[in-house]
Design an enzyme around this catalytic site. Structure first.
Site, mmCIF file in Angstrom:
data_model
loop_
_atom_site.group_PDB
_atom_site.id
_atom_site.type_symbol
_atom_site.label_atom_id
_atom_site.label_comp_id
_atom_site.label_asym_id
_atom_site.label_seq_id
_atom_site.Cartn_x
_atom_site.Cartn_y
_atom_site.Cartn_z
ATOM 1 N N LYS A 175 0.818 -1.233 0.000
ATOM 2 C CA LYS A 175 0.000 0.000 0.000
ATOM 3 C C LYS A 175 0.844 1.271 0.000
ATOM 4 O O LYS A 175 0.488 2.264 0.638
ATOM 5 C CB LYS A 175 -0.954 0.013 1.198
ATOM 6 C CG LYS A 175 -1.852 -1.212 1.277
ATOM 7 C CD LYS A 175 -2.677 -1.209 2.539
ATOM 8 C CE LYS A 175 -3.354 -2.550 2.746
ATOM 9 N NZ LYS A 175 -4.054 -2.649 4.005
ATOM 10 N N ASP A 217 -7.896 -7.300 10.130
ATOM 11 C CA ASP A 217 -9.138 -6.520 10.190
ATOM 12 C C ASP A 217 -10.391 -7.378 10.025
ATOM 13 O O ASP A 217 -11.429 -7.094 10.621
ATOM 14 C CB ASP A 217 -9.127 -5.354 9.190
ATOM 15 C CG ASP A 217 -8.770 -5.760 7.775
ATOM 16 O OD1 ASP A 217 -8.498 -6.943 7.535
ATOM 17 O OD2 ASP A 217 -8.752 -4.870 6.902
#
Length: 493
Positions: free
Chosen positions: A194, A229
Site C-alpha cells: 500500500k 481486520d
C-alpha cells in the site's frame, strides 16, 4: 493481503438529478448500437454465473479451504491461524484500547466495557494522518510517530473511562499488512504494501516494534492482541450476537474469516486451544478455481502489479469492478463507436471509471437515464445517446452481477465446509455472516446479487437460517474486545 476498508469511505453515491456538466444538445450523439450489441452479448455470456457455475465455485472454495488447512501452501487459500481461541462473550469489563494501522492513516480507539448489563458504556476515537516521509523512513521513526499519537490520545482519557489502579492499559492492534502471526500477541512482518517502504522492520515482530516505541514514549500500554481486520470484524459482531460464525469484508479489497474447530486443522502443531476452536483467516482474495473470466479481466490482470494473483479479489472487490467496466466501454468505443466516431480521451486512462460511478449509474431510474449521461460526460468525457446509456448500464450490471454472485458462492463454500464437519452446526440453526466494507454497504444491486446466490445455492428453507448482516466498522471495537478477552489480568466477570 489484508483489506484496507478505510479506503472505501469515499464510496458514497450522489443521486443528484442536476443537469450540471451535461451538454444539453450534443448529448444526442449518434452511436452505432448495432455494432456494439455483440460485445455486450459476449460480455454477458463470458461473465455468466448460472447455478452450476456457482455450485462449482462454492465446492471448489470448500475443497481449497481443506487443502489450505492440511498444509501451508496446500492451495491458493493461505488459511492463516489467528491464535484467537477466546471470542467476546459480552461479559467483558474494563477500559481497552485499539489501534488500526492499514493505510495512510491510523486510528486509535478506547472503549469502556460494562459487562452483559451495560455492554459498551463509552467509546472515543481519533484518526491521524501519517506524513508521507514516514512511509519511506525507518521502522523506529514510523512506530515512534504512532506511539506518540497513542500517548496524546491516552492523555485525554477521562469522564466515563476508568483504568483500575495498578493496571497498565491493554490494546488490540489491527495491522493490515502481510504478517506471519506466531501467537495472539506477536507476528513477523513479511513485507510492507500500500505504498509503504519502511526500512528495518521486515522480518521483525511488529508487536515488539510497537511495544518498544510505546516504552520510548513513556506510555503505560502493552499489546495483548494482534489481529487482522477481518478477524476484528468477526469479534466485534460476535460481541453482540453469539450466532456470528463468519465475517466478510467487501470494500476496496476483500477477505473472509470464520470460526473453525481446532481438530479440523491438520497443519496446526503445538498447544491446543482450551476452547477447542479458533478463527481462521482464509485470505480468500487469492482463490481462483472455476471463476468465469472475460477478455477484459485477463487484460486487467496482465496490466496489474500482481499478474495471475488475487483473481477472486479482482472479480468481486471494489478496486476492480469500475476498471473492468472502463475496459469494456473503451473496447465498445474503439470498435463499436458507442460514443460516436471519436474515443473519449479520459476513457483510455486506467481507473478513470470507479466502482462508485457504476453504482451511481445503476441507481438511475429516469426515462432518459440523465444521471448516467452526466456521469459518462463528467467522469470519462463521453457524450452519449439514450441507447448507449442503456448499454452502459447493462454492461455494468453484468460485471456487478458476476461479482455479487461469486461473493455469495464463496460464502456458501465456507458455510458448507463448516456444516460438513459438524452436521447441523450451520444449516440447522440461525447462523450470522457479518459483512463490512463500502462496496457491500453502499451498492444495493451488489448486495442483492450476493444474497440471491446464497439463496439459489442453499435453497429457500436452509437459506432462511443464514442471516447476512451489515456490521459497520466492527473491526475497530473488535480489536479492543480481543484485547479484553486476551487480557493478562484475571477477568473480574
Amino acid at each position: 493481503m489484508s483489506v484496507n476498508s478505510l479506503a472505501v469511505g469515499s464510496f458514497y453515491v450522489s443521486r443528484s438529478r442536476s443537469r450540471r456538466g451535461v451538454p444539453p444538445i450534443r448529448m444526442a450523439v449518434r452511436s452505432n448500437i448495432v455494432s456494439v450489441a455483440p460485445f455486450l452479448t459476449k460480455l454477458q455470456r463470458d461473465s455468466a454465473t448460472p447455478l452450476p457455475v456457482l455450485r462449482y465455485v462454492a465446492d471448489a472454495m470448500t475443497t481449497d479451504m481443506r487443502a489450505g488447512l492440511a498444509t501451508d501452501g496446500g492451495s491458493d487459500l493461505k488459511m492463516i491461524l489467528s491464535y484467537v481461541d477466546c471470542l467476546p462473550s459480552g461479559n467483558e469489563k474494563g477500559l481497552f484500547y485499539a489501534l488500526d494501522l492499514g493505510g495512510t492513516n491510523f486510528r486509535v480507539l478506547r472503549v469502556q466495557l460494562g459487562g452483559k448489563q451495560e455492554r459498551v458504556i463509552a467509546t472515543e476515537f481519533e484518526q491521524v494522518s501519517i506524513p508521507q516521509e514516514l512511509m519511506f523512513g525507518t521502522s523506529e521513526e514510523l512506530f515512534d510517530f504512532i506511539a506518540s499519537g497513542l500517548a496524546n490520545f491516552a492523555k485525554k482519557e477521562g469522564g466515563k473511562f476508568h483504568l483500575p489502579h495498578g493496571r497498565i492499559r491493554e490494546i488490540g492492534f489491527t495491522f493490515s499488512f502481510p504478517v506471519k502471526q506466531t501467537s495472539i500477541d506477536s507476528g513477523i512482518l513479511i513485507k510492507w504494501t500500500k505504498g509503504f517502504a519502511v526500512s528495518g522492520s521486515a522480518g521483525r515482530d511488529v508487536v515488539a516494534c510497537l511495544n518498544e516505541a510505546m516504552e520510548r514514549q513513556g506510555l503505560d500500554m502493552r499489546v495483548s492482541a494482534l489481529v487482522n481486520d477481518t478477524v476484528g470484524t468477526l469479534a466485534g459482531a460476535r460481541y453482540w450476537d453469539d450466532d456470528v460464525m463468519v465475517a466478510v469484508i467487501l470494500g476496496t479489497g476483500t477477505n473472509a474469516c470464520y470460526v473453525e474447530r481446532i481438530d479440523a486443522i491438520p497443519k496446526l502443531r503445538g498447544p491446543e486451544s482450551f476452547s477447542g476452536r479458533t478463527i481462521v483467516n482464509t485470505e480468500w482474495g487469492a482463490f481462483s478455481n472455476g471463476i468465469p473470466l472475460t477478455e477484459y479481466d485477463r487484460d486487467m490482470d496482465a496490466a496489474s502489479i500482481n499478474p495471475g494473483e488475487q483473481i477472486f479479489e479482482k472479480t468481486i472487490s471494489g478496486m476492480y469492478l469500475g476498471e473492468i467496466a472502463r475496459r469494456v466501454l473503451l473496447k465498445m468505443a474503439e470498435v463499436g463507436d458507442i460514443f460516436g466516431k471519436s474515443v473519449p480521451e479520459k476513457l483510455s486512462t486506467p481507473s478513470a471509471l470507479r466502482t462508485p460511478d457504476l453504482c451511481a449509474m445503476q441507481q438511475d431510474n429516469s426515462d432518459d437515464l440523465q444521471s448516467v449521461g452526466s456521469i459518462l460526460y463528467n467522469v470519462v468525457g463521453a457524450e452519449s445517446s439514450l441507447s448507449a446509456r442503456k448499454i452502459v448500464v447493462e454492461a455494468s450490471d453484468a460485471i456487478v452481477k458476476r461479482g455479487g454472485h461469486l461473493a455469495g458462492a464463496g460464502i456458501v463454500g465456507i458455510l458448507q465446509k463448516m456444516e460438513e464437519d459438524s452436521s447441523g452446526l450451520i444449516f440447522g440453526k440461525r447462523t450470522v455472516v457479518a459483512m463490512d466494507g463500502g462496496l457491500y454497504e453502499h451498492y444495493p444491486q451488489y448486495r442483492r446479487y450476493l444474497k440471491e446466490a446464497v439463496t439459489e445455492l442453499l435453497g429457500l428453507e436452509i437459506s432462511k437460517n443464514i442471516v447476512i448482516e451489515h456490521s459497520k466498522d466492527g473491526s475497530g471495537i473488535g480489536a479492543a474486545l480481543l484485547a479484553a478477552t486476551n487480557s493478562k489480568y484475571d477477568h473480574d466477570y
